[in-house]
Design a protein around this motif. Structure first.
Motif, PDB file in Angstrom:
ATOM      1  N   TYR A   1       0.814  -1.224   0.000  1.00 17.33           N
ATOM      2  CA  TYR A   1       0.000   0.000   0.000  1.00 17.33           C
ATOM      3  C   TYR A   1       0.845   1.270   0.000  1.00 17.33           C
ATOM      4  O   TYR A   1       0.691   2.120   0.881  1.00 17.33           O
ATOM      5  N   PRO A   2       1.764   1.406  -0.971  1.00 22.90           N
ATOM      6  CA  PRO A   2       2.670   2.558  -0.932  1.00 22.90           C
ATOM      7  C   PRO A   2       1.979   3.889  -1.212  1.00 22.90           C
ATOM      8  O   PRO A   2       2.573   4.949  -0.993  1.00 22.90           O
ATOM      9  N   ASP A   3       0.715   3.838  -1.699  1.00 24.38           N
ATOM     10  CA  ASP A   3       0.053   5.105  -2.037  1.00 24.38           C
ATOM     11  C   ASP A   3      -0.990   5.506  -0.999  1.00 24.38           C
ATOM     12  O   ASP A   3      -1.776   6.408  -1.217  1.00 24.38           O
ATOM     13  N   ARG A   4      -1.008   4.827   0.156  1.00 24.86           N
ATOM     14  CA  ARG A   4      -2.044   5.140   1.138  1.00 24.86           C
ATOM     15  C   ARG A   4      -1.485   5.987   2.279  1.00 24.86           C
ATOM     16  O   ARG A   4      -1.319   5.518   3.395  1.00 24.86           O
ATOM     17  N   SER A   5      -1.206   7.247   1.984  1.00 23.37           N
ATOM     18  CA  SER A   5      -0.611   8.099   3.018  1.00 23.37           C
ATOM     19  C   SER A   5      -1.646   8.496   4.058  1.00 23.37           C
ATOM     20  O   SER A   5      -1.334   8.675   5.232  1.00 23.37           O
ATOM     21  N   GLY A   6      -2.896   8.655   3.639  1.00 21.77           N
ATOM     22  CA  GLY A   6      -3.917   9.122   4.576  1.00 21.77           C
ATOM     23  C   GLY A   6      -3.983  10.639   4.655  1.00 21.77           C
ATOM     24  O   GLY A   6      -4.845  11.188   5.335  1.00 21.77           O
ATOM     25  N   PHE A   7      -3.046  11.320   3.975  1.00 25.67           N
ATOM     26  CA  PHE A   7      -3.056  12.783   3.981  1.00 25.67           C
ATOM     27  C   PHE A   7      -3.514  13.279   2.605  1.00 25.67           C
ATOM     28  O   PHE A   7      -2.733  13.241   1.652  1.00 25.67           O
ATOM     29  N   PRO A   8      -4.771  13.740   2.511  1.00 23.49           N
ATOM     30  CA  PRO A   8      -5.289  14.151   1.192  1.00 23.49           C
ATOM     31  C   PRO A   8      -4.423  15.218   0.530  1.00 23.49           C
ATOM     32  O   PRO A   8      -4.353  15.280  -0.694  1.00 23.49           O
TER      33      PRO A   8
ATOM     34  N   LEU B   1       1.909  14.054   2.124  1.00 25.02           N
ATOM     35  CA  LEU B   1       2.698  13.900   3.337  1.00 25.02           C
ATOM     36  C   LEU B   1       3.506  15.159   3.660  1.00 25.02           C
ATOM     37  O   LEU B   1       3.560  15.618   4.804  1.00 25.02           O
TER      38      LEU B   1
END
Ligand SMILES: NC(=O)c1ccc[n+]([C@@H]2O[C@H](COP(=O)([O-])OP(=O)(O)OC[C@H]3O[C@@H](n4cnc5c(N)ncnc54)[C@H](O)[C@@H]3O)[C@@H](O)[C@H]2O)c1
Ligand SMILES: [Zn+2]
Ligand SMILES: [Zn+2]
Lengths: 178, 391
Positions: A149-156, A159
């Motif tokens: 899941y390298p693209d799931r930063s959670g910061f819209p 980062l």
């Protein structure tokens, strides 16, 4: 059907009307059978070691048999627990020890050596079951491809933006404190 | 209605149960639109936390629409409101609630005598989480009765999806509280053990609270990749030495702040022999927890630092290095999360687009498939990180 659980609920709590199916993977059933087998055999070894040594022509090794009994019980309980995988692996290792001990009794002058051979054969069969069980209860995906899941930063906003905003707030509060 | 019901160790079934009913003027009933499975549910699934009874409904991460209220709502909640339900039930009136110590509310545990015996004092009532905390039916169901509903809710404004706000019920404030309790300074390294949903939230929280460096420790590649995406430097404890890597990343000083997002069920593995001993003791009922992570944190934390423990421990832990803890002057902070202490701020951050907690969801299924999902999540199959159920 009557559910004991229902009498313990308060009047507005939901109560069971009909219970759904229970899911038990087949591998867990195998682990269960092997676990109980282990406990049974362990109890026999622990409490009646003489009977075993006599059958195998291994008189004088009662202490060893008792120790093996403890080991069997331990692996058995482990195989019945949620850590059944560890339990089954410890059974596989135990099968190895059993086989080694029996091999040492396969001497020409042991009058009971046909019994020993029979026991070795049995252990071979059970070891195969143990090994299969250990393989099948492994918790990690054996086949299924693993996703990352390298693209799931959670910061819209990304980062870097999250970091910057946080640092700004922190230095701001620090400045206003001092 | 349908609900996920605990029947015993590793035995959770989707049962047909009666609908919940209002018992008290402060009760409300919601129609559940989304709920989730938590790492804490796994401890119950394994029967590692005492106080579950067959017939207990699981679930403490729940949201939905109010369909019925008692007549004691005082205008604070009405039919049709869309709410997230915090897993801690709060009265809003006792001294602890007034101080914001919501998870130790003194009124809401309806089986307080049990808690007093076991913990010395009562703690708050919790949904779907043993009779020590009230034995309240949980929210992995089509309907949920919310006791003390006039205070036990988070109202959701329009425009936000279920997935964005659901985790305000537990894991987002839990990760946040774990980081907030660290009193993060701009120069701090925060090390986080466990990259499950709670660890993931703690990583994002530490970033938002301005940590200089966040380090995340686990052994599952998919979770480590998600941790990295959130801004953490990762350590795989199966292939690397946690001690060496932490020393290296902190110029030999050790992390100032350490977070245990693993809890009582640390992986059992030969390279961490203490976990094998703990497991054997658990079997003989000589110890209830496997505190490997606690031991490691106390040993590796920089003197003067903080040990923050959101991970759940149930009873008694052995061989805690008290000498190191005391002589290094470490501060220990822990607790079930005081959910409502944080949710106003966190809801605003979600609405402002600072963070979107839905990143953690990897599986969404209907309630009937819940029992299988417990196994899948427990076994970390199919790269599972977080399961959401749609009743
Ligand atoms: N305090 C609270 O209010 C609160 C709320 C929610 C969850 N929790 C607790 O937080 C903990 C984590 O929850 P979760 O949902 O993320 O569960 P989870 O089981 O998905 O995550 C635990 C993670 O820890 C990792 N782990 C195991 N042993 C480890 C070790 N030795 N070192 C590093 N990592 C290790 C596992 O690989 C796993 O990824 C649980 O104990 C849960 O009960 C507490
Ligand atoms: Zn939880
Ligand atoms: Zn209160």
């Amino acid at each position: 059907m009557y559910y004991v659980a229902n009498i313990m609920r308060s009047k507005g709590d939901p109560k069971i009307v009909r219970s759904g199916p229970r899911h038990v993977p087949p591998a867990n059933r195998l682990a269960r059978s092997l676990g109980w087998f282990s406990i049974g055999l362990g109890a026999l070894e622990l409490f009646a070691p003489r009977r075993i040594t006599r059958t195998l022509g291994m008189q004088g090794n009662e202490t060893l048999v008792r120790a093996f009994g403890l080991r069997e019980i331990f692996s058995g309980i482990m195989s019945l627990s949620v850590d059944r995988n560890a339990g089954l692996w410890s059974r596989v290792a135990g099968d190895g020890l059993d086989a080694a001990a029996l091999m040492s009794a396969m001497t020409r002058h042991n009058p009971k050596k046909h019994n020993v051979a029979l026991a070795l054969l049995m252990i071979g069969g059970i070891a195969m079951l143990d090994y299969r069980g250990a393989q099948e209860t492994a918790r990690r995906p054996q086949n299924g491809r693993r996703r990352l899941y390298p693209d799931r930063s959670g910061f819209p906003k990304g980062l870097a933006a999250a970091r910057d905003a946080a640092r700004k707030v922190l230095s701001h509060t620090k400045a206003s404190v001092s | 209605m349908k609900a996920l019901v605990w029947h015993g160790k590793e035995d959770i079934r989707c049962d047909e149960v009666t609908d919940p009913q209002i018992e008290d003027p402060r009760d409300a009933i919601i129609k559940v639109t989304s709920c989730a499975i938590c790492g804490s549910d796994l401890h119950l699934f394994h029967n590692f936390i005492p106080g579950m009874l067959p017939g207990d409904i699981m679930g403490h991460e729940t949201m939905g629409e109010v369909v019925e209220t008692g007549d004691g709502m005082d205008g604070k909640l009405k039919k049709g409101d869309r709410i997230v339900v915090p897993f801690t039930i709060i009265c809003g009136q006792c001294e602890q609630c007034k101080r914001g110590n919501f998870s130790v509310c003194e009124t809401t545990n309806r089986k307080r005598h049990l808690a007093e015996k076991v913990f010395g004092h009562t703690t708050a009532g919790l949904f779907g989480y043993t009779h020590l905390t009230g034995g309240y039916p949980g929210g992995q169901a089509e309907y949920l009765r919310v006791p003390f509903a006039d205070t036990t809710h988070i109202k959701i404004p329009e425009g936000l999806s279920d997935e964005q706000v659901l985790f305000l019920s537990d894991i987002f404030p839990t990760g946040w509280q774990a980081a907030a309790q660290c009193d993060i300074e701009p120069t701090d390294t925060v090390a986080i053990w466990g990259c499950g949903p709670v660890g993931q939230m703690a990583i994002r929280s530490a970033i938002l609270l301005g940590a200089n460096q966040v380090i995340a420790i686990d052994c599952l590649p998919e979770r480590l990749s998600m941790a990295e995406a959130g801004g953490a430097t990762v350590i795989d404890f199966k292939t690397e030495s946690v001690m060496d890597r932490l020393q290296e990343l902190t110029d030999g000083r050790g992390p100032e702040k350490c977070i245990d997002a693993t809890g009582m069920e640390s992986h059992v593995m030969p390279s961490q022999p203490d976990t094998i001993l703990d497991r054997a003791k658990q079997m003989l009922m000589l110890e209830s927890d496997r505190p490997h992570v606690l031991r490691e944190m106390i040993y590796l934390c920089r003197p003067g630092g903080v040990i923050s423990i959101p991970g759940v421990y149930s009873g008694f832990s052995d061989k805690i290095p008290m000498g190191a803890l005391m002589n290094k002057g470490l501060t220990v902070r822990t607790g079930q999360t005081h959910v409502n202490r944080w949710t106003d701020d966190l809801l605003r951050r979600i609405a402002d687009g600072e963070i979107d907690p839905s990143f953690v969801i990897t599986h969404t299924v209907d309630l009937e498939h819940g029992p299988e999902m417990y196994r899948l999540f427990r076994d970390k199959q199919d790269s599972c990180v977080k399961v959401v159920l749609k009743p």
